[in-house]
Scaffold this active site. Structure first.
Site, PDB file in Angstrom:
ATOM      1  N   ARG A 111     -10.744  51.673 -28.611  1.00 26.58           N
ATOM      2  CA  ARG A 111     -11.336  51.672 -27.270  1.00 26.58           C
ATOM      3  C   ARG A 111     -11.865  50.284 -26.913  1.00 26.58           C
ATOM      4  O   ARG A 111     -11.679  49.806 -25.812  1.00 26.58           O
ATOM      5  CB  ARG A 111     -12.478  52.693 -27.213  1.00 26.58           C
ATOM      6  CG  ARG A 111     -12.630  53.366 -25.890  1.00 26.58           C
ATOM      7  CD  ARG A 111     -13.645  54.490 -25.956  1.00 26.58           C
ATOM      8  NE  ARG A 111     -13.202  55.613 -26.761  1.00 26.58           N
ATOM      9  CZ  ARG A 111     -12.291  56.499 -26.377  1.00 26.58           C
ATOM     10  NH1 ARG A 111     -11.727  56.402 -25.186  1.00 26.58           N
ATOM     11  NH2 ARG A 111     -11.931  57.488 -27.174  1.00 26.58           N
ATOM     12  N   ASP A 122     -20.696  50.960 -36.089  1.00 25.82           N
ATOM     13  CA  ASP A 122     -21.902  50.322 -35.547  1.00 25.82           C
ATOM     14  C   ASP A 122     -22.964  51.328 -35.108  1.00 25.82           C
ATOM     15  O   ASP A 122     -24.162  51.056 -35.219  1.00 25.82           O
ATOM     16  CB  ASP A 122     -21.560  49.318 -34.434  1.00 25.82           C
ATOM     17  CG  ASP A 122     -20.756  49.933 -33.310  1.00 25.82           C
ATOM     18  OD1 ASP A 122     -20.348  51.098 -33.430  1.00 25.82           O
ATOM     19  OD2 ASP A 122     -20.545  49.243 -32.303  1.00 25.82           O
ATOM     20  N   THR A 131     -14.752  52.157 -40.522  1.00 23.88           N
ATOM     21  CA  THR A 131     -14.214  52.505 -39.199  1.00 23.88           C
ATOM     22  C   THR A 131     -12.814  51.921 -39.075  1.00 23.88           C
ATOM     23  O   THR A 131     -12.580  50.802 -39.538  1.00 23.88           O
ATOM     24  CB  THR A 131     -15.117  51.970 -38.044  1.00 23.88           C
ATOM     25  OG1 THR A 131     -14.389  52.039 -36.813  1.00 23.88           O
ATOM     26  CG2 THR A 131     -15.540  50.533 -38.244  1.00 23.88           C
ATOM     27  N   ASP A 185     -11.473  50.831 -36.549  1.00 24.57           N
ATOM     28  CA  ASP A 185     -11.385  49.858 -35.452  1.00 24.57           C
ATOM     29  C   ASP A 185     -11.514  48.395 -35.872  1.00 24.57           C
ATOM     30  O   ASP A 185     -11.222  47.492 -35.091  1.00 24.57           O
ATOM     31  CB  ASP A 185     -12.462  50.146 -34.399  1.00 24.57           C
ATOM     32  CG  ASP A 185     -12.190  51.439 -33.655  1.00 24.57           C
ATOM     33  OD1 ASP A 185     -11.032  51.887 -33.689  1.00 24.57           O
ATOM     34  OD2 ASP A 185     -13.127  51.994 -33.066  1.00 24.57           O
ATOM     35  N   GLY A 243     -16.900  58.259 -36.819  1.00 26.59           N
ATOM     36  CA  GLY A 243     -15.480  58.603 -36.987  1.00 26.59           C
ATOM     37  C   GLY A 243     -15.068  58.496 -38.447  1.00 26.59           C
ATOM     38  O   GLY A 243     -15.510  57.603 -39.154  1.00 26.59           O
ATOM     39  N   ASP A 257     -14.062  46.482 -36.115  1.00 30.72           N
ATOM     40  CA  ASP A 257     -14.810  45.775 -35.075  1.00 30.72           C
ATOM     41  C   ASP A 257     -16.256  45.492 -35.470  1.00 30.72           C
ATOM     42  O   ASP A 257     -17.142  45.451 -34.625  1.00 30.72           O
ATOM     43  CB  ASP A 257     -14.769  46.581 -33.770  1.00 30.72           C
ATOM     44  CG  ASP A 257     -15.356  47.978 -33.940  1.00 30.72           C
ATOM     45  OD1 ASP A 257     -15.670  48.365 -35.081  1.00 30.72           O
ATOM     46  OD2 ASP A 257     -15.501  48.684 -32.931  1.00 30.72           O
ATOM     47  N   ARG A 308     -21.131  63.460 -35.426  1.00 32.53           N
ATOM     48  CA  ARG A 308     -21.943  62.649 -34.519  1.00 32.53           C
ATOM     49  C   ARG A 308     -23.183  63.500 -34.237  1.00 32.53           C
ATOM     50  O   ARG A 308     -23.057  64.689 -33.933  1.00 32.53           O
ATOM     51  CB  ARG A 308     -21.163  62.325 -33.251  1.00 32.53           C
ATOM     52  CG  ARG A 308     -19.810  61.660 -33.586  1.00 32.53           C
ATOM     53  CD  ARG A 308     -19.227  60.876 -32.451  1.00 32.53           C
ATOM     54  NE  ARG A 308     -17.829  60.540 -32.730  1.00 32.53           N
ATOM     55  CZ  ARG A 308     -17.413  59.368 -33.214  1.00 32.53           C
ATOM     56  NH1 ARG A 308     -18.267  58.396 -33.481  1.00 32.53           N
ATOM     57  NH2 ARG A 308     -16.129  59.145 -33.415  1.00 32.53           N
TER      58      ARG A 308
HETATM   59  P1  ATP Z   1     -17.025  54.788 -35.157  1.00 33.37           P
HETATM   60  O1  ATP Z   1     -17.003  53.289 -35.007  1.00 33.37           O
HETATM   61  O2  ATP Z   1     -15.940  55.303 -36.012  1.00 33.37           O
HETATM   62  O3  ATP Z   1     -17.163  55.527 -33.844  1.00 33.37           O
HETATM   63  P2  ATP Z   1     -19.867  54.972 -35.494  1.00 33.37           P
HETATM   64  O4  ATP Z   1     -20.740  54.948 -36.674  1.00 33.37           O
HETATM   65  O5  ATP Z   1     -20.015  53.828 -34.517  1.00 33.37           O
HETATM   66  O6  ATP Z   1     -18.364  55.136 -35.984  1.00 33.37           O
HETATM   67  P3  ATP Z   1     -21.181  56.755 -33.602  1.00 33.37           P
HETATM   68  O7  ATP Z   1     -20.822  58.126 -33.162  1.00 33.37           O
HETATM   69  O8  ATP Z   1     -21.356  55.707 -32.573  1.00 33.37           O
HETATM   70  O9  ATP Z   1     -20.076  56.347 -34.689  1.00 33.37           O
HETATM   71  O10 ATP Z   1     -22.552  56.827 -34.443  1.00 33.37           O
HETATM   72  C1  ATP Z   1     -22.672  57.727 -35.537  1.00 33.37           C
HETATM   73  C2  ATP Z   1     -24.026  58.364 -35.520  1.00 33.37           C
HETATM   74  O11 ATP Z   1     -25.046  57.371 -35.681  1.00 33.37           O
HETATM   75  C3  ATP Z   1     -24.409  59.079 -34.219  1.00 33.37           C
HETATM   76  O12 ATP Z   1     -23.839  60.358 -34.125  1.00 33.37           O
HETATM   77  C4  ATP Z   1     -25.932  59.140 -34.343  1.00 33.37           C
HETATM   78  O13 ATP Z   1     -26.328  60.204 -35.183  1.00 33.37           O
HETATM   79  C5  ATP Z   1     -26.249  57.812 -35.037  1.00 33.37           C
HETATM   80  N1  ATP Z   1     -26.688  56.822 -34.049  1.00 33.37           N
HETATM   81  C6  ATP Z   1     -25.938  56.090 -33.201  1.00 33.37           C
HETATM   82  N2  ATP Z   1     -26.699  55.339 -32.390  1.00 33.37           N
HETATM   83  C7  ATP Z   1     -27.989  55.604 -32.734  1.00 33.37           C
HETATM   84  C8  ATP Z   1     -29.269  55.179 -32.278  1.00 33.37           C
HETATM   85  N3  ATP Z   1     -29.395  54.286 -31.281  1.00 33.37           N
HETATM   86  N4  ATP Z   1     -30.360  55.676 -32.878  1.00 33.37           N
HETATM   87  C9  ATP Z   1     -30.257  56.568 -33.870  1.00 33.37           C
HETATM   88  N5  ATP Z   1     -29.096  57.032 -34.342  1.00 33.37           N
HETATM   89  C10 ATP Z   1     -27.982  56.572 -33.786  1.00 33.37           C
END
Ligand code: ATP
Length: 328
Positions: free
Chosen positions: A176, A106, A130, A132, A14, A134, A75
């Site tokens: 969330r 994360d 992020t 959030d 995000g 978190d 994503r």
């Molecule tokens: P936000 O907290 O704003 O949602 P985020 O970094 O947690 O941000 P995610 O969509 O959960 O957002 O993860 C971002 C990207 O990280 C995913 O689209 C994917 O490409 C990669 N990613 C997440 N989990 C994994 C995993 N287990 N293995 C490899 N890549 C991953």
């Protein structure tokens, strides 16, 4: 210790206000230290699709005040696969890139850690970005302050109309799994109730407290609902309350994506700059598989492993108690 010469920077997951000041700091700190810098478009998707471009000092001119991210974010499901990671690695190697700064949440860190364990010759440092708030390892994440200010501004406006019409407003805010925005915005706006994903909400108590507020001559009431509340969406909760509370005209507002946008606050500009600066210095010092964060106003490194496996109850007890007592 292997000396790095070329680093890539990306934003993933995000978007969050403050990512641009961070990108700017990464680029300029790297150039100051004689490194080449590459910007990767759309997070891990750009690594796989080889969508990268050389950046210079001027590539990041006049972006401190911009919300979103000039590198774009995405994503990317493919990065979760071994094949996707291998393609990303080959693309990085082909460009002579030996270090990576990933700005995200994360999920982004989970991907970074997996990738770094498979390909340890690419050093990786994460920056917590992020709204959030978190993530373990940083008291504040990039974007949280701006998003909370945006929510406060919106709720102040809603309060004006709520007051004029004796209305009860249910306002859904982002978060969330985290009530961080809801709690701080609730205290800042004097919300009569704040429903958080971290706390089981008793609807009966909520109804009783709204009725008490009315008896105490409150002319309006604001209930903030974090989107992850266990009772379902804000409309479901409003319906449950509507049956029992007749004296208020009930309205629902979902703030939605406006919470992500806007010019970064002073706090997020400084935080983004500090974390970007620290991330590059950590890479130069030979660090990898770590995130940079802010704790007690100091920049600290936390291993990605620890950041992803530790759980810290981030909502402060005093804020939780205060929210209730100050809104009676
Ligand atoms: P936000 O907290 O704003 O949602 P985020 O970094 O947690 O941000 P995610 O969509 O959960 O957002 O993860 C971002 C990207 O990280 C995913 O689209 C994917 O490409 C990669 N990613 C997440 N989990 C994994 C995993 N287990 N293995 C490899 N890549 C991953």
């Amino acid at each position: 210790m292997q000396k790095i010469s070329k680093l890539a920077v990306l934003t993933s997951g995000g978007d969050a206000p403050g990512m641009n000041p961070c990108i700017r700091a990464v680029v300029r700190t790297a150039i100051y230290n004689g490194l080449n810098v590459v910007g990767v478009k759309q997070g891990y998707k750009g690594l796989i699709e080889n969508d990268m471009y050389d950046m210079n000092k001027r590539s990041v001119s006049n972006i401190l005040n911009l919300g979103g991210t000039i590198l774009k974010t995405a994503r990317c499901l493919e990065f979760r696969t071994d094949e996707g990671m291998e393609t990303a690695y080959q693309n990085l190697k082909a460009q002579g890139i030996d270090a990576l700064v990933v700005i995200g949440g994360d999920g982004t860190f989970t991907g970074a850690l997996r990738f770094s364990k498979k390909y340890p010759d690419i050093q990786i440092i994460g920056v917590p970005g992020t709204i959030d708030n978190d993530l373990y390892g940083s008291t504040y994440t990039l974007g949280f302050d701006t998003a909370t200010n945006t929510v406060i501004e919106a709720i102040d406006k809603i309060r004006d109309t709520a007051d004029a019409h004796d209305r009860l407003f249910f306002i859904e805010v982002m978060g969330r799994d985290s009530g961080a925005i809801a709690l701080r915005a609730g205290i800042s706006c004097g919300a009569e109730a704040i429903l958080l994903p971290e706390v089981e909400t008793a609807i009966d108590d909520l109804i009783a407290s709204i009725k008490t507020g009315h008896l105490n001559k409150k002319s309006s009431s604001i209930v903030i609902v974090a989107e992850g509340d266990k009772h379902g969406g804000v409309y479901d909760i409003a319906k449950m309350v509507e049956k029992e509370v007749e004296h208020y005209d009930i309205k629902v507002t979902i703030l939605g994506h406006l919470q992500r946008g806007g010019s970064p606050s002073s706090f997020d500009r400084i935080l983004g700059s500090r974390l970007g600066f620290a991330a590059v210095n950590a890479l130069i010092a030979g660090e990898t598989q770590h995130m940079v964060g802010l704790r007690a106003n100091e920049i600290v490194l936390t291993s990605l492993e620890e950041a992803l496996t530790s759980h810290e109850f981030k909502l402060e007890d005093d804020l939780m108690q205060m929210a209730h007592i100050l809104s009676i």
